[in-house]
Design a protein around this motif. Structure first.
Motif, PDB file in Angstrom:
ATOM      1  N   SER A 112       9.683  -4.963 -10.481  1.00  0.00           N
ATOM      2  CA  SER A 112       9.598  -6.512 -10.221  1.00  0.00           C
ATOM      3  C   SER A 112       8.354  -7.218 -11.109  1.00  0.00           C
ATOM      4  O   SER A 112       8.548  -8.149 -11.481  1.00  0.00           O
ATOM      5  CB  SER A 112       8.855  -6.522  -8.693  1.00  0.00           C
ATOM      6  N   ALA A 113       7.382  -6.055 -11.687  1.00  0.00           N
ATOM      7  CA  ALA A 113       6.421  -6.958 -12.557  1.00  0.00           C
ATOM      8  C   ALA A 113       7.170  -7.048 -13.771  1.00  0.00           C
ATOM      9  O   ALA A 113       6.768  -8.177 -14.610  1.00  0.00           O
ATOM     10  CB  ALA A 113       5.187  -5.831 -12.680  1.00  0.00           C
ATOM     11  N   ASN A 114       7.961  -6.493 -14.478  1.00  0.00           N
ATOM     12  CA  ASN A 114       8.730  -6.566 -15.868  1.00  0.00           C
ATOM     13  C   ASN A 114      10.335  -6.304 -15.440  1.00  0.00           C
ATOM     14  O   ASN A 114      10.770  -5.387 -15.718  1.00  0.00           O
ATOM     15  CB  ASN A 114       8.212  -5.599 -16.593  1.00  0.00           C
ATOM     16  N   GLY A 157      -0.350 -10.429  -7.894  1.00  0.00           N
ATOM     17  CA  GLY A 157       0.911 -11.081  -7.372  1.00  0.00           C
ATOM     18  C   GLY A 157       2.339 -10.368  -7.405  1.00  0.00           C
ATOM     19  O   GLY A 157       3.248 -10.828  -7.389  1.00  0.00           O
ATOM     20  N   VAL A 158       2.072  -9.033  -7.905  1.00  0.00           N
ATOM     21  CA  VAL A 158       3.212  -8.176  -7.901  1.00  0.00           C
ATOM     22  C   VAL A 158       3.354  -7.443  -6.607  1.00  0.00           C
ATOM     23  O   VAL A 158       2.604  -6.630  -6.345  1.00  0.00           O
ATOM     24  CB  VAL A 158       2.946  -7.074  -9.259  1.00  0.00           C
ATOM     25  N   ARG A 159       4.635  -7.696  -5.790  1.00  0.00           N
ATOM     26  CA  ARG A 159       4.801  -6.840  -4.689  1.00  0.00           C
ATOM     27  C   ARG A 159       6.134  -6.564  -4.545  1.00  0.00           C
ATOM     28  O   ARG A 159       6.377  -6.192  -3.178  1.00  0.00           O
ATOM     29  CB  ARG A 159       4.309  -8.111  -3.571  1.00  0.00           C
ATOM     30  N   GLY A 160       6.892  -6.441  -5.301  1.00  0.00           N
ATOM     31  CA  GLY A 160       8.209  -5.645  -5.192  1.00  0.00           C
ATOM     32  C   GLY A 160       9.452  -6.828  -5.133  1.00  0.00           C
ATOM     33  O   GLY A 160      10.499  -6.320  -4.956  1.00  0.00           O
ATOM     34  N   ALA A 161       9.128  -8.024  -5.091  1.00  0.00           N
ATOM     35  CA  ALA A 161      10.380  -9.231  -5.108  1.00  0.00           C
ATOM     36  C   ALA A 161      11.315  -8.749  -6.171  1.00  0.00           C
ATOM     37  O   ALA A 161      11.133  -8.679  -7.378  1.00  0.00           O
ATOM     38  CB  ALA A 161       9.565 -10.301  -5.226  1.00  0.00           C
ATOM     39  N   ALA A 186      -1.627   1.316 -10.099  1.00  0.00           N
ATOM     40  CA  ALA A 186      -2.312   0.249 -10.761  1.00  0.00           C
ATOM     41  C   ALA A 186      -2.242   0.289 -12.533  1.00  0.00           C
ATOM     42  O   ALA A 186      -1.698  -0.625 -13.061  1.00  0.00           O
ATOM     43  CB  ALA A 186      -3.652   0.045 -10.421  1.00  0.00           C
ATOM     44  N   SER A 187      -2.273   1.667 -12.849  1.00  0.00           N
ATOM     45  CA  SER A 187      -2.281   1.758 -14.471  1.00  0.00           C
ATOM     46  C   SER A 187      -0.690   1.795 -14.803  1.00  0.00           C
ATOM     47  O   SER A 187      -0.521   1.342 -15.731  1.00  0.00           O
ATOM     48  CB  SER A 187      -2.789   3.095 -14.710  1.00  0.00           C
ATOM     49  N   ALA A 188       0.220   2.084 -13.932  1.00  0.00           N
ATOM     50  CA  ALA A 188       1.475   2.001 -14.305  1.00  0.00           C
ATOM     51  C   ALA A 188       2.220   0.728 -14.516  1.00  0.00           C
ATOM     52  O   ALA A 188       2.609   0.091 -15.382  1.00  0.00           O
ATOM     53  CB  ALA A 188       2.538   2.824 -13.397  1.00  0.00           C
ATOM     54  N   VAL A 189       1.431  -0.414 -13.448  1.00  0.00           N
ATOM     55  CA  VAL A 189       2.138  -1.749 -13.598  1.00  0.00           C
ATOM     56  C   VAL A 189       1.525  -2.485 -14.736  1.00  0.00           C
ATOM     57  O   VAL A 189       1.976  -3.239 -15.328  1.00  0.00           O
ATOM     58  CB  VAL A 189       1.668  -2.214 -11.971  1.00  0.00           C
ATOM     59  N   ILE A 249      -4.109   5.224  -4.607  1.00  0.00           N
ATOM     60  CA  ILE A 249      -3.306   5.102  -5.833  1.00  0.00           C
ATOM     61  C   ILE A 249      -3.310   3.649  -6.626  1.00  0.00           C
ATOM     62  O   ILE A 249      -2.273   3.363  -7.343  1.00  0.00           O
ATOM     63  CB  ILE A 249      -1.592   5.495  -5.639  1.00  0.00           C
ATOM     64  N   GLY A 250      -4.096   2.761  -6.150  1.00  0.00           N
ATOM     65  CA  GLY A 250      -4.005   1.554  -6.610  1.00  0.00           C
ATOM     66  C   GLY A 250      -3.360   0.535  -6.249  1.00  0.00           C
ATOM     67  O   GLY A 250      -3.244  -0.346  -7.044  1.00  0.00           O
ATOM     68  N   VAL A 251      -2.617   0.483  -5.073  1.00  0.00           N
ATOM     69  CA  VAL A 251      -1.790  -0.447  -4.985  1.00  0.00           C
ATOM     70  C   VAL A 251      -2.519  -1.853  -4.540  1.00  0.00           C
ATOM     71  O   VAL A 251      -1.642  -2.789  -5.091  1.00  0.00           O
ATOM     72  CB  VAL A 251      -0.918   0.101  -3.572  1.00  0.00           C
ATOM     73  N   PRO A 252      -3.428  -1.913  -4.124  1.00  0.00           N
ATOM     74  CA  PRO A 252      -4.140  -3.019  -3.797  1.00  0.00           C
ATOM     75  C   PRO A 252      -4.253  -4.098  -5.002  1.00  0.00           C
ATOM     76  O   PRO A 252      -4.085  -5.162  -5.037  1.00  0.00           O
ATOM     77  CB  PRO A 252      -5.282  -2.958  -2.924  1.00  0.00           C
TER      78      PRO A 252
END
Length: 773
Positions: A719-721, A469-473, A764-767, A460-463
């Motif tokens: 976290s990304a936005n 640099g987006v990891r849910g912080a 990946a596409s969603a982020v 699902i493209g997590v890596p």
């Protein structure tokens, strides 16, 4: 003067072989019936309940017809006498079998119905037989009964006083019915005294089969399976005790025998713990312990039979009954299980708060606080009259606000009173498991730690997201499940209670079942699902944090326990605090993961019972992710709250190749009449590797494993936005728009969108889409 009956020994034309064949076939038939009971439970859970029940009813009728045919085949004599008893007993289990149409959660209603049907059958039987009766006490019965109760007293827990009364009355009525049949056709050994051993053994076998017939559908939630373990021995004990009284006294004696043999197990068995889900739980659990007690009862019966036959001294048996009773009660009281555990009801009020106008508040924390205040103020005001009435009755209750409702402790009469209150919309059962005599064993996984990113994350493209640099912080996830192993290396540093000054559980953990102050997880389900969301090596968003709550401590939940957790995760409160006054929504989770459903048959939730919850949480900008359920592949198998609601994102399961898992529940939703397509999205849910208790790992399959991928994806997006935080409409739209189309041709077999939704999650596409907003 003895009661006239057919006591003629078998004639030469009635061979012993015929009798053995009849006994064997009946035994096989009843064995098949017990197996069918298991099949019936499974079908009720995993397929169409009505179809499964009808299959069992029809097969039971076929077996009954076969028994009638065998009776016609036998000419006369002792074997025919036994067959007459069996045939006359068959209407009782046929009547009781109808009560399987009553939901498992309605155990008290089922017991009342079974008692009524049993009384009707027994009174009709008594009117037809019309034998003179007399009372004749025998201490042997009480000593034997107390001895047989020991395994149940050692591991069981009584229900409420109404439950106790119903169970004892039902057991005594079944024994009364059996006594009527024996008064009508007494065994030869009771009439003639001394008989050959082979005759005595044959009569004991006949009475054992009679007990099996009488108990075929006795009790709630498969309790008849327990009697299948001990009834094959009970017939000889019944026969041995009956030798000590006159045949005219056999009816009251048999009623007392039934009270001990059937009533005591029903008193001390937790009917809610017999639901089939617990068959797959860790030992000890309710069904395992009840089965152990039933086997113990059978073994003790084997020991008691020679004592009854060889030690007829009444004084000795009186003293023995007293000693055994004291020993049994000591086991029960010493185990801390003597307090009756009463029934509970979830009472939903008609007047539910409207928070729709609060969605116009733009500030995230201000909106959450406003929703909390509106809900709690409304609940306190509208519940006042009902709470005053309950206080006047001395009834204990717990108020709620995410649904304007109360959980009330009481029995069936109180439920009737509540249902007739003008402010009450519906009253549903709230199954509550009784205490266990032993601690539950904690599960362990059997997989090694991963040495690379698990496949379910790469597909699902997590890596790719981590590389950005987006990891849910900065995102807080609320987990309501079987618990969490907070010391697991995948999860320990993500616990919101982990501070520089040590671990602080206040505002971060709640256990509404046992009140445990620190996180735990016996089954591993909660640890596995949470680690998929944010585990260090196996999670989608490893830098997110979590707070947790136990709503499935022993594989069974109910509407109030689900509410306890959702209220705490939305607005945490300190230990001992009042959720309606001390909650702090600014400390609550951004995202709730719900890898559970609340089926009406097992846990009491009606289709609309929890809808106010998800409406309020969505208005408060809490993103709710729900697993679709594991009742597929039948169309419209997605049928339980919360998954059926439009306000949540419902997630189905695919394997790593992207094919829909056969167990994944499918829409359209028919349980609430909406016909809405579900699920909304698909994610990996087959052989998912994740954390398990005791620092282990485990591969598990189910939509429970799929939902956490989407919860983790939302954490990455927010976290990304951070501008997306609380914007549920926009977040859902991104997830749908960027999902990969389902690649196989079975996607629309239940109608457009049913089963596959918008497609397969593409993190990946969603982020990337979120970063461009």
């Amino acid at each position: 003067m003895t009661i006239p009956f057919d006591s003629t020994p078998p004639r030469n034309s009635i061979s012993w072989a015929k009798g053995c064949a009849l006994t064997s076939i009946l035994g096989i038939g009843l064995g098949i019936n017990a197996i069918l009971r298991l099949v019936e439970i499974g079908v009720t859970l995993f397929a169409s309940g009505d179809t499964g029940r009808m299959i069992v009813i029809w097969i039971s009728l076929v077996i009954g017809t076969a028994i009638f045919g065998l009776w016609v085949w036998i000419g006369s004599g002792a074997v025919r006498t036994a067959a007459l008893r069996w045939l006359a007993a068959l209407p009782l289990p046929a009547m009781l079998a109808l009560t399987i149409m009553i939901p498992s959660a309605e155990s008290q209603l089922l017991m009342v119905t079974q008692l009524g049907l049993s009384l009707i059958y027994t009174l009709v039987l008594a009117w037809l037989i019309r034998r003179p009766l007399q009372w004749q006490t025998t201490p042997i019965l009480f000593s034997a009964g107390a001895f047989l109760a020991l395994p149940w007293l050692a591991i069981g827990t009584p229900g409420s006083w109404v439950d106790v009364g119903l169970a004892l009355a039902l057991g005594a009525t079944i024994g009364w019915a059996g006594g009527q049949l024996l008064a009508w056709r007494p065994p030869l050994s009771w009439v003639h005294g001394e008989v050959p051993m082979r005759v005595w053994l044959g009569e004991g076998a006949a009475l054992s089969l009679l007990l099996l017939v009488l108990s075929r559908a006795l009790g709630p939630n498969g309790a008849a399976l327990l009697f299948f373990c001990c009834a094959p021995v009970g017939g000889w004990l019944w026969l041995a005790i009956g030798r000590h009284v006159d045949v005219k006294a056999i009816v009251p004696l048999s009623a007392l025998f039934g009270l001990f043999f059937f009533g005591v197990p029903l008193v001390l068995t937790d009917s809610d713990a017999l639901v089939p889900l617990l068959l797959f739980g860790s030992f000890p659990e309710g069904f395992h312990l009840a089965l152990l007690a039933a086997l113990g009862q059978a073994l003790l019966a084997l020991l008691v039979i020679p004592l009854v036959l060889l030690l007829p001294n009444r004084l000795l048996h009186t003293a023995g009954a007293a000693l055994v009773a004291v020993a049994g009660l000591t086991l029960l009281i010493g185990g801390g299980r003597a307090t009756p555990a009463g029934d509970r009801w979830f009472v939903v009020l008609r007047d539910q708060a409207d928070v729709s106008d609060l969605t116009t508040i733009t500030d995230y924390q201000t909106r959450r606080s406003a929703v909390y205040r509106r809900l709690t103020d409304h609940a306190i005001a509208t519940q006042a009259d009902l709470r005053t009435a309950l206080d006047g009755l001395g009834v204990r209750y717990t108020p709620y606000y995410l649904v304007n409702a109360l959980e009330v402790e009481g029995d069936l009469p109180l439920r009737v009173w509540l249902a007739n209150r003008p402010e009450v919309a519906e009253v549903m059962p709230s199954p509550f498991l009784r205490p266990l005599p032993l601690p539950i064993q904690t599960a362990r996984g059997d997989e090694p730690p991963p040495d690379e990113t698990p496949t379910n994350l790469t597909v699902i493209g997590v890596p790719e997201v981590w590389a950005l640099g987006v990891r849910g912080a900065g995102i807080l996830v609320g987990q309501a499940d079987s618990g969490v192993d907070a010391e697991h290396p995948e999860l320990s540093d993500a616990y919101a209670g982990q501070t520089e000054n040590g671990v602080v559980h206040a505002y971060h953990w709640l256990d509404p079942w046992t009140g445990a102050a620190a996180p735990y997880d016996h089954s591993g389900h909660g640890t596995h699902t949470l680690a998929t969301i944010l585990g260090n090596r196996v999670g989608v968003a490893p830098d997110a944090q979590w707070i947790g709550c136990v709503n499935l401590a022993r594989n069974l939940g109910n509407a109030p326990r689900y509410l306890d957790c959702m209220q705490f995760l939305f607005a945490p409160y300190p230990p001992g605090g009042d959720p309606l006054r001390d909650g702090d929504p600014t400390r609550g989770a951004h995202i709730l993961n719900n890898s559970w459903g609340c089926p009406q048959d097992l846990e009491g939730c009606t289709p609309t019972s929890l809808q106010p919850v998800v409406r309020a949480l969505r208005a408060a900008s809490v993103f709710v992710v729900v697993s679709a359920g594991n009742d597929g592949p039948t169309c419209s198998s997605l049928n339980t709250p919360l998954a059926i609601y439009d306000e949540v994102m419902t997630v189905g399961a695919v394997n790593n190749e992207g094919r829909l898992a056969p167990f994944s529940s499918v829409g359209p939703v028919v349980s609430d009449g909406s016909l809405r397509p579900k699920p909304d999205l698909l994610a990996p849910g087959v052989e998912v590797l994740s954390a398990f208790p005791n620092t282990t790992y485990y591969r598990a399959s189910g939509t429970s494993m799929a939902g956490p991928h989407v919860a983790g994806a939302v954490a990455l997006l927010w976290s990304a936005n951070p501008a997306l935080i609380g914007n549920i409409d926009a977040t859902e739209q991104i997830l749908r728009d960027t999902a990969r189309p389902y690649p196989f041709d079975d996607g629309d077999r239940c109608g457009a969108g049913n089963g596959t939704g918008a497609g397969i999650l593409d993190v990946a596409s969603a982020v990337r889409r979120a970063l461009t907003r």
